[in-house]
Scaffold this motif. Sequence first.
Motif, PDB file in Angstrom:
ATOM      1  N   ALA A  48       0.845  -1.193   0.000  1.00 27.80           N
ATOM      2  CA  ALA A  48       0.000   0.000   0.000  1.00 27.80           C
ATOM      3  C   ALA A  48       0.879   1.241   0.000  1.00 27.80           C
ATOM      4  N   THR A  49       0.314   2.331  -0.444  1.00 24.33           N
ATOM      5  CA  THR A  49       1.034   3.606  -0.374  1.00 24.33           C
ATOM      6  C   THR A  49       0.980   4.124   1.062  1.00 24.33           C
ATOM      7  N   PRO A  50       1.910   4.995   1.427  1.00 28.53           N
ATOM      8  CA  PRO A  50       1.832   5.594   2.762  1.00 28.53           C
ATOM      9  C   PRO A  50       0.486   6.283   3.014  1.00 28.53           C
ATOM     10  N   GLY A  51      -0.059   6.911   1.991  1.00 24.89           N
ATOM     11  CA  GLY A  51      -1.356   7.573   2.133  1.00 24.89           C
ATOM     12  C   GLY A  51      -2.478   6.600   2.430  1.00 24.89           C
ATOM     13  N   GLU A  52      -2.444   5.442   1.784  1.00 29.23           N
ATOM     14  CA  GLU A  52      -3.483   4.433   2.028  1.00 29.23           C
ATOM     15  C   GLU A  52      -3.389   3.889   3.455  1.00 29.23           C
ATOM     16  N   VAL A  53      -2.173   3.639   3.907  1.00 31.11           N
ATOM     17  CA  VAL A  53      -1.983   3.137   5.274  1.00 31.11           C
ATOM     18  C   VAL A  53      -2.464   4.186   6.275  1.00 31.11           C
ATOM     19  N   ALA A  54      -2.068   5.428   6.067  1.00 32.26           N
ATOM     20  CA  ALA A  54      -2.455   6.507   6.986  1.00 32.26           C
ATOM     21  C   ALA A  54      -3.969   6.716   6.979  1.00 32.26           C
ATOM     22  N   ILE A  84       2.360   3.053 -11.281  1.00 29.44           N
ATOM     23  CA  ILE A  84       1.601   4.035 -12.055  1.00 29.44           C
ATOM     24  C   ILE A  84       2.257   5.408 -11.946  1.00 29.44           C
ATOM     25  N   ASP A  85       2.576   5.817 -10.738  1.00 26.60           N
ATOM     26  CA  ASP A  85       3.230   7.100 -10.488  1.00 26.60           C
ATOM     27  C   ASP A  85       4.548   6.806  -9.788  1.00 26.60           C
TER      28      ASP A  85
END
Length: 143
Positions: A48-54, A84-85
Amino acid sequence: MDHLLPEAARIRRGIVRLNRRLRQERGDGSLSANQLYVLGHLYRHGPATPGEVAAAERQRPQSLTRVFAELAAEGLIARAAGTIDRRQSVLSLTEEGRRALERDMADRDAWLAGALASLSPTERGVLELAGALMERLADDAEA
């Protein structure tokens, strides 16, 4: 809905007290609560991205930046560029991270198994069902 408030309060009190006791049963040198959350999230949901985890913890990514860095430095998570990015990083649980999480859970599971031994089979069955229901409630709340 108001008629459920006394039940909700009693269940919440029981959960809070048991959670506090389980935290006390963690071994020396255990992971922090935020570290456990991040590892647990990656264990249950995969990379997961850090944003998704947060977001799943209802925190801002900046609030967990230090936790992500500590876990990466200890080799418990790995960071890779997003597919993707490429500017966005994707976090994944390493084998060492999985083992650290399992060790931490084992301490608490051992205490809980001992505590459950004092209950009747029926009481243990009720708690097992309650555990499944609490997981369902938590999953519904995450959506």
